[in-house]
Write an enzyme that holds these catalytic residues in place. Sequence first.
Site, PDB file in Angstrom:
ATOM      1  N   GLY A 169      -8.731   5.680  -1.388  1.00 30.37           N
ATOM      2  CA  GLY A 169      -8.741   7.130  -1.216  1.00 30.37           C
ATOM      3  C   GLY A 169      -9.689   7.808  -2.178  1.00 30.37           C
ATOM      4  N   HIS A 227      -2.434   7.683   1.429  1.00 32.83           N
ATOM      5  CA  HIS A 227      -2.693   7.642   2.872  1.00 32.83           C
ATOM      6  C   HIS A 227      -3.459   8.879   3.337  1.00 32.83           C
ATOM      7  CE1 HIS A 227      -0.194   4.105   3.140  1.00 32.83           C
ATOM      8  NE2 HIS A 227       0.763   4.744   2.522  1.00 32.83           N
ATOM      9  N   ILE A 271     -12.954   7.498  -2.489  1.00 29.93           N
ATOM     10  CA  ILE A 271     -14.135   6.758  -2.926  1.00 29.93           C
ATOM     11  C   ILE A 271     -15.300   7.160  -2.020  1.00 29.93           C
ATOM     12  CG2 ILE A 271     -15.141   4.510  -3.441  1.00 29.93           C
ATOM     13  CD1 ILE A 271     -12.495   5.162  -4.961  1.00 29.93           C
ATOM     14  N   ARG A 272     -16.219   7.926  -2.573  1.00 31.35           N
ATOM     15  CA  ARG A 272     -17.377   8.387  -1.800  1.00 31.35           C
ATOM     16  C   ARG A 272     -18.704   8.023  -2.467  1.00 31.35           C
ATOM     17  NH1 ARG A 272     -13.440   8.817   0.696  1.00 31.35           N
ATOM     18  NH2 ARG A 272     -12.617  10.590   1.833  1.00 31.35           N
ATOM     19  N   LYS A 315       0.832  -1.202   0.000  1.00 28.43           N
ATOM     20  CA  LYS A 315       0.000   0.000   0.000  1.00 28.43           C
ATOM     21  C   LYS A 315       0.866   1.250   0.000  1.00 28.43           C
ATOM     22  CE  LYS A 315      -3.692   2.403   2.425  1.00 28.43           C
ATOM     23  NZ  LYS A 315      -4.535   2.467   3.618  1.00 28.43           N
ATOM     24  N   GLY A 366     -12.717   2.949   2.955  1.00 31.34           N
ATOM     25  CA  GLY A 366     -12.508   3.164   4.381  1.00 31.34           C
ATOM     26  C   GLY A 366     -13.438   4.162   5.028  1.00 31.34           C
ATOM     27  N   ARG A 367     -13.457   5.401   4.568  1.00 34.08           N
ATOM     28  CA  ARG A 367     -14.256   6.416   5.252  1.00 34.08           C
ATOM     29  C   ARG A 367     -15.748   6.172   5.154  1.00 34.08           C
ATOM     30  NH1 ARG A 367     -10.754  11.844   4.078  1.00 34.08           N
ATOM     31  NH2 ARG A 367      -8.950  11.158   5.281  1.00 34.08           N
TER      32      ARG A 367
END
Length: 129
Positions: A60, A28, A62-63, A4, A82-83
């Site tokens: 990173g 990150h 991705i919404r 990563k 993740g978020r």
Amino acid sequence: MLLKGVLNPDDADHAAKAGIGGLIVSNHGGRGLDTLPATIDALPAVADKIAGRIPVLVDGGIRRGIDVLKCMASGACAVMIGRPYLYGLAAAGSDGVRHVVEILRAEFEAAMALAGRTSISAIDRSVIW
């Protein structure tokens, strides 16, 4: 094993030649250096350099489902969420996570349909203009 934090195509090539199982294109969250490129900007060059030798994932930014489509069209075989996952978890526990995944999937399917793609294998860079 996945590596990563790869943004540079030459680093990706070196990792593939060294035998890594796959790559995760990630900055990150920009926490290392605030001027790092966005993952969607680094992804196409990394994917081109890897040329299908190993899986390339992206983490990173991705919404929404359209973000998934853009990443797949840019060479990713999968995305990491993740978020959105954490927001769903914080809001409603496992039901919230399930809801977030359902929303992303529905948006992704809608984006595919609007792009005229009926399967993931039909997604290519021509959907990005």
